[in-house]
Every structure is written in C-alpha cells, then in structure tokens.
Scaffold this motif. Sequence first.
Motif: not given
Length: 124
Positions: A74-92, A94-103
Amino acid sequence: GNDLVVDFIFFSTFAKANLENANFKNADLRHVNFYSTNLTNADLSGAELLKAFIGMADLTNADLNGAILHGASLREADLTNADLTNADLTYADLSGAILTGANLENAVLTNAILNCVGHPICIS
C-alpha cells in the motif's frame, strides 16, 4: 458511479483504472494490481487482497472492513477516512501511505511496515 461487482479475480490488473464506487465486497483479489487506481468510496469489505499491489491508489472513504491485506503493498496509497476495522495488514507495506482519519480499530498490524503519515500508528 460505477456498478462493477466482482467475485473472483486472480493476478489481474486494474492499474490506473477508475473504479470509484466499485463493489468488491468479499471478492477474491489475491495478487491483483491496483497501482494508481481510483478506488474512492469502493467497497472492499471482506475482500481477500493477499499480496495485492495497491501502491499510489486512491482509497479515500473506501470500506476495507475485514479485508485480508496480508503482504499487500500500500506504498503511498491514500487511505484518508478509509475503514480498515478488523482488516488483516500482517506484513503489509504502508510506507508513505496517508492514513488521516482512517479507522484501524482491531486491525492486525503484525510485522507491517508503518512508515505512513497522518495516524498514531505511523512511525515516521
């Protein structure tokens, strides 16, 4: 909006596509290429995105609740206000990703690369 509904895609590419409002709920998207794709408001809840390439994609307001993003980029992805509740991000990655307001409530972040911005989980 787009009315795309997908159940199974394996090793496919949607690089640079406009998939705003697309419905990928519970879809099998292992190894899919969403590089620089517009996934604004997309429903990816419960989707299996194992080792997917989602770098530089726009996932603003996307629903990724319960998504399996094990080993996804998810390098440099824009996840602004994304819902990642209960997501499995094992070994993901997220370098440079934008997580402003993400759950990220109850998200699994084991061995994830958290060099992201805009969220308390980020290590800058």
